[in-house]
Design a protein around this motif. Sequence first.
Motif, PDB file in Angstrom:
ATOM      1  N   ARG A 247       0.824  -1.223   0.000  1.00 29.57           N
ATOM      2  CA  ARG A 247       0.000   0.000   0.000  1.00 29.57           C
ATOM      3  C   ARG A 247       0.852   1.264   0.000  1.00 29.57           C
ATOM      4  NH1 ARG A 247      -2.988  -3.581   3.420  1.00 29.57           N
ATOM      5  NH2 ARG A 247      -5.017  -4.096   2.497  1.00 29.57           N
ATOM      6  N   TRP A 248       2.077   1.149   0.518  1.00 29.51           N
ATOM      7  CA  TRP A 248       2.989   2.298   0.524  1.00 29.51           C
ATOM      8  C   TRP A 248       3.308   2.778  -0.883  1.00 29.51           C
ATOM      9  CZ3 TRP A 248       7.304   1.367  -2.285  1.00 29.51           C
ATOM     10  CH2 TRP A 248       7.646   0.033  -2.510  1.00 29.51           C
ATOM     11  N   ALA A 249       3.140   1.911  -1.897  1.00 29.46           N
ATOM     12  CA  ALA A 249       3.485   2.268  -3.268  1.00 29.46           C
ATOM     13  C   ALA A 249       2.382   3.044  -3.981  1.00 29.46           C
ATOM     14  CB  ALA A 249       3.824   1.005  -4.066  1.00 29.46           C
ATOM     15  N   ALA A 250       1.189   3.122  -3.395  1.00 27.23           N
ATOM     16  CA  ALA A 250       0.050   3.759  -4.073  1.00 27.23           C
ATOM     17  C   ALA A 250       0.324   5.198  -4.505  1.00 27.23           C
ATOM     18  CB  ALA A 250      -1.189   3.684  -3.192  1.00 27.23           C
ATOM     19  N   PRO A 251       1.018   6.033  -3.716  1.00 26.45           N
ATOM     20  CA  PRO A 251       1.242   7.419  -4.162  1.00 26.45           C
ATOM     21  C   PRO A 251       2.229   7.550  -5.319  1.00 26.45           C
ATOM     22  CG  PRO A 251       1.436   7.229  -1.758  1.00 26.45           C
ATOM     23  CD  PRO A 251       1.454   5.845  -2.316  1.00 26.45           C
ATOM     24  N   LEU A 252       2.885   6.472  -5.733  1.00 28.95           N
ATOM     25  CA  LEU A 252       3.924   6.548  -6.760  1.00 28.95           C
ATOM     26  C   LEU A 252       3.399   6.364  -8.169  1.00 28.95           C
ATOM     27  CD1 LEU A 252       6.643   4.381  -4.962  1.00 28.95           C
ATOM     28  CD2 LEU A 252       6.439   6.876  -4.970  1.00 28.95           C
ATOM     29  N   VAL A 253       2.151   5.914  -8.320  1.00 24.67           N
ATOM     30  CA  VAL A 253       1.649   5.540  -9.634  1.00 24.67           C
ATOM     31  C   VAL A 253       0.142   5.769  -9.672  1.00 24.67           C
ATOM     32  CG1 VAL A 253       1.323   3.121  -8.934  1.00 24.67           C
ATOM     33  CG2 VAL A 253       1.711   3.662 -11.352  1.00 24.67           C
ATOM     34  N   SER A 254      -0.385   6.033 -10.858  1.00 25.86           N
ATOM     35  CA  SER A 254      -1.814   6.306 -10.972  1.00 25.86           C
ATOM     36  C   SER A 254      -2.650   5.040 -10.998  1.00 25.86           C
ATOM     37  CB  SER A 254      -2.088   7.125 -12.238  1.00 25.86           C
ATOM     38  OG  SER A 254      -1.800   6.370 -13.400  1.00 25.86           O
ATOM     39  N   GLY A 255      -2.074   3.901 -11.355  1.00 28.46           N
ATOM     40  CA  GLY A 255      -2.837   2.670 -11.424  1.00 28.46           C
ATOM     41  C   GLY A 255      -3.282   2.203 -10.053  1.00 28.46           C
ATOM     42  N   ALA A 256      -4.460   1.561 -10.013  1.00 26.96           N
ATOM     43  CA  ALA A 256      -4.966   1.047  -8.745  1.00 26.96           C
ATOM     44  C   ALA A 256      -4.250  -0.244  -8.374  1.00 26.96           C
ATOM     45  CB  ALA A 256      -6.475   0.803  -8.849  1.00 26.96           C
ATOM     46  N   SER A 257      -4.254  -0.542  -7.075  1.00 30.06           N
ATOM     47  CA  SER A 257      -3.727  -1.804  -6.551  1.00 30.06           C
ATOM     48  C   SER A 257      -2.323  -2.116  -7.047  1.00 30.06           C
ATOM     49  CB  SER A 257      -4.674  -2.959  -6.916  1.00 30.06           C
ATOM     50  OG  SER A 257      -5.964  -2.728  -6.426  1.00 30.06           O
ATOM     51  N   ALA A 295       2.619  -3.236 -11.579  1.00 35.56           N
ATOM     52  CA  ALA A 295       3.702  -3.721 -10.722  1.00 35.56           C
ATOM     53  C   ALA A 295       4.876  -2.770 -10.851  1.00 35.56           C
ATOM     54  CB  ALA A 295       4.116  -5.140 -11.109  1.00 35.56           C
ATOM     55  N   LEU A 296       5.535  -2.514  -9.741  1.00 35.20           N
ATOM     56  CA  LEU A 296       6.665  -1.588  -9.678  1.00 35.20           C
ATOM     57  C   LEU A 296       7.906  -2.336  -9.209  1.00 35.20           C
ATOM     58  CD1 LEU A 296       4.861   1.322  -7.800  1.00 35.20           C
ATOM     59  CD2 LEU A 296       5.388   1.274 -10.227  1.00 35.20           C
ATOM     60  N   LEU A 297       9.063  -1.829  -9.594  1.00 28.94           N
ATOM     61  CA  LEU A 297      10.329  -2.346  -9.085  1.00 28.94           C
ATOM     62  C   LEU A 297      11.418  -1.305  -9.303  1.00 28.94           C
ATOM     63  CD1 LEU A 297      12.190  -3.253 -11.765  1.00 28.94           C
ATOM     64  CD2 LEU A 297      10.552  -5.130 -11.789  1.00 28.94           C
ATOM     65  N   ASP A 298      12.507  -1.442  -8.559  1.00 26.08           N
ATOM     66  CA  ASP A 298      13.648  -0.528  -8.669  1.00 26.08           C
ATOM     67  C   ASP A 298      14.838  -1.275  -9.260  1.00 26.08           C
ATOM     68  OD1 ASP A 298      12.877   1.989  -6.800  1.00 26.08           O
ATOM     69  OD2 ASP A 298      12.150   0.140  -5.865  1.00 26.08           O
ATOM     70  N   TYR A 299      15.633  -0.550 -10.059  1.00 27.43           N
ATOM     71  CA  TYR A 299      16.901  -1.105 -10.505  1.00 27.43           C
ATOM     72  C   TYR A 299      17.922   0.008 -10.689  1.00 27.43           C
ATOM     73  CZ  TYR A 299      15.602   0.200 -15.342  1.00 27.43           C
ATOM     74  OH  TYR A 299      15.235   0.896 -16.478  1.00 27.43           O
ATOM     75  N   SER A 300      19.186  -0.371 -10.566  1.00 26.93           N
ATOM     76  CA  SER A 300      20.272   0.585 -10.730  1.00 26.93           C
ATOM     77  C   SER A 300      20.535   0.825 -12.212  1.00 26.93           C
ATOM     78  CB  SER A 300      21.531   0.059 -10.057  1.00 26.93           C
ATOM     79  OG  SER A 300      22.664   0.834 -10.431  1.00 26.93           O
ATOM     80  N   LEU A 301      20.662   2.077 -12.594  1.00 29.56           N
ATOM     81  CA  LEU A 301      20.976   2.394 -13.979  1.00 29.56           C
ATOM     82  C   LEU A 301      22.355   1.883 -14.381  1.00 29.56           C
ATOM     83  CD1 LEU A 301      19.555   5.995 -14.405  1.00 29.56           C
ATOM     84  CD2 LEU A 301      19.058   4.045 -15.872  1.00 29.56           C
ATOM     85  N   PRO A 317      10.670   2.755 -17.480  1.00 23.92           N
ATOM     86  CA  PRO A 317      10.904   3.738 -16.421  1.00 23.92           C
ATOM     87  C   PRO A 317       9.689   4.617 -16.152  1.00 23.92           C
ATOM     88  CG  PRO A 317      12.769   3.658 -17.920  1.00 23.92           C
ATOM     89  CD  PRO A 317      11.669   2.851 -18.559  1.00 23.92           C
ATOM     90  N   LEU A 318       9.422   4.816 -14.865  1.00 27.47           N
ATOM     91  CA  LEU A 318       8.379   5.741 -14.425  1.00 27.47           C
ATOM     92  C   LEU A 318       9.004   6.936 -13.701  1.00 27.47           C
ATOM     93  CD1 LEU A 318       5.295   6.265 -14.098  1.00 27.47           C
ATOM     94  CD2 LEU A 318       5.468   5.081 -11.882  1.00 27.47           C
ATOM     95  N   TRP A 319       9.893   6.677 -12.774  1.00 27.18           N
ATOM     96  CA  TRP A 319      10.622   7.708 -12.028  1.00 27.18           C
ATOM     97  C   TRP A 319      12.124   7.431 -12.131  1.00 27.18           C
ATOM     98  CZ3 TRP A 319       8.026  11.712  -9.783  1.00 27.18           C
ATOM     99  CH2 TRP A 319       6.658  11.536  -9.512  1.00 27.18           C
ATOM    100  N   THR A 320      12.898   8.507 -12.110  1.00 26.86           N
ATOM    101  CA  THR A 320      14.350   8.392 -12.039  1.00 26.86           C
ATOM    102  C   THR A 320      14.840   9.134 -10.802  1.00 26.86           C
ATOM    103  OG1 THR A 320      14.531   8.348 -14.449  1.00 26.86           O
ATOM    104  CG2 THR A 320      16.540   8.813 -13.216  1.00 26.86           C
ATOM    105  N   THR A 321      15.699   8.489 -10.025  1.00 27.09           N
ATOM    106  CA  THR A 321      16.346   9.161  -8.904  1.00 27.09           C
ATOM    107  C   THR A 321      17.668   9.744  -9.377  1.00 27.09           C
ATOM    108  OG1 THR A 321      15.333   7.735  -7.237  1.00 27.09           O
ATOM    109  CG2 THR A 321      17.348   8.874  -6.602  1.00 27.09           C
ATOM    110  N   TRP A 322      17.845  11.034  -9.115  1.00 23.06           N
ATOM    111  CA  TRP A 322      19.077  11.744  -9.461  1.00 23.06           C
ATOM    112  C   TRP A 322      19.822  12.040  -8.171  1.00 23.06           C
ATOM    113  CZ3 TRP A 322      20.240  13.862 -14.523  1.00 23.06           C
ATOM    114  CH2 TRP A 322      19.282  13.540 -15.490  1.00 23.06           C
ATOM    115  N   GLU A 323      21.167  12.013  -8.252  1.00 19.46           N
ATOM    116  CA  GLU A 323      21.960  12.121  -7.034  1.00 19.46           C
ATOM    117  C   GLU A 323      23.265  12.863  -7.294  1.00 19.46           C
ATOM    118  OE1 GLU A 323      23.304   9.182  -3.387  1.00 19.46           O
ATOM    119  OE2 GLU A 323      23.320   8.378  -5.430  1.00 19.46           O
ATOM    120  N   ALA A 324      23.732  13.565  -6.269  1.00 23.65           N
ATOM    121  CA  ALA A 324      25.073  14.161  -6.255  1.00 23.65           C
ATOM    122  C   ALA A 324      25.759  13.701  -4.974  1.00 23.65           C
ATOM    123  CB  ALA A 324      24.998  15.684  -6.291  1.00 23.65           C
ATOM    124  N   ARG A 325      26.989  13.195  -5.107  1.00 19.41           N
ATOM    125  CA  ARG A 325      27.785  12.760  -3.962  1.00 19.41           C
ATOM    126  C   ARG A 325      29.145  13.439  -4.006  1.00 19.41           C
ATOM    127  NH1 ARG A 325      27.299   6.120  -3.911  1.00 19.41           N
ATOM    128  NH2 ARG A 325      25.035   5.977  -3.820  1.00 19.41           N
TER     129      ARG A 325
END
Length: 331
Positions: A247-257, A295-301, A317-325
Amino acid sequence: MSGYVARVRRGDLPGGGTEFERLMESAARRWASIDPLLPAPPRPRRSGDTLLTVSDEAGRPVAAGTMRYSWYQPGEVGRTWGMPDQHWLTPLVGGPEPGRALDSLLTSWREQLEALPTGTGSESSALLTWPARDVCGVVPLQRHGLQPFSVLAVRRRGRGVPPVLPPRDVVIRLADSGDLTEAVALLMEQHRFEEDFGGVFVQAETAEQTRGVLARALSRRPSWIWVAERRGRLVGLVWVSPPQRARWAAPLVSGASPAHIGYGVVTEDERGAGIGTALVEQAHQALDSNGAEVALLDYSLMNPLSGPFWHRMGYRPLWTTWEARPALALR
């Protein structure tokens, strides 16, 4: 970028008036036009957090962003999954020139990070997530020193998987508590492989923490963890959270369930034989028959295996995480 004005606030958004609602509507329209699976933009309201706002020449808000800081102490699970000091920005960008608005927002964010007394040293990072198809943000994000790091990918219900049969002596079945030790070994093999891409940092506690989480999952009926077994040895695993556990994933995508796939692993000496595809096909059949719309999943680019495999399985891809280190590598 002259003419755009950035402000810093504490707490809730200023007034929530008509002008800010127009910013929300503008961002929502852009997201809906570029990707139907994006959710409605969240309202950035977190009492006590730092809020950055950007206004145009007429004083109308064109961007807002909430700053959030996470610090993981030694021994905490979070240390396995990223830098100990994590500075997150949740951006909301609208108006007729969203790229320009984002550029100003990132400039303001950099100024705020520079003013912090601690938490921006060598073990820090600055991160944000951006819609993968919202290409207007790519150049500003790059200009400010951010790099695309990981992807949250999505698959619609019923999207086909290329039919591939595993080797005849491989059995695909649901895992149970008797598989705990071998399954932990598979997951630790995956963790060590992911270390090469800078997204996982195996700690002394990681194996035991993994064992604890996996033991709880295997105690459920059904476990929603499928394993591939060859002649009594586990050679692959796929670990799924069905909609009732995601249920935590619901705000990440418009699809139900929505459902979520946390792990898809095939041991190194068994890759390329169709075992991973057979595991994922089994998981997809179960999800599709249990009402998961997406269905959602994460993977490293940076992982040369993950992206190509999951794309073949029907994900994109639906979302991309961008980072600076470190965090102050943000320009």
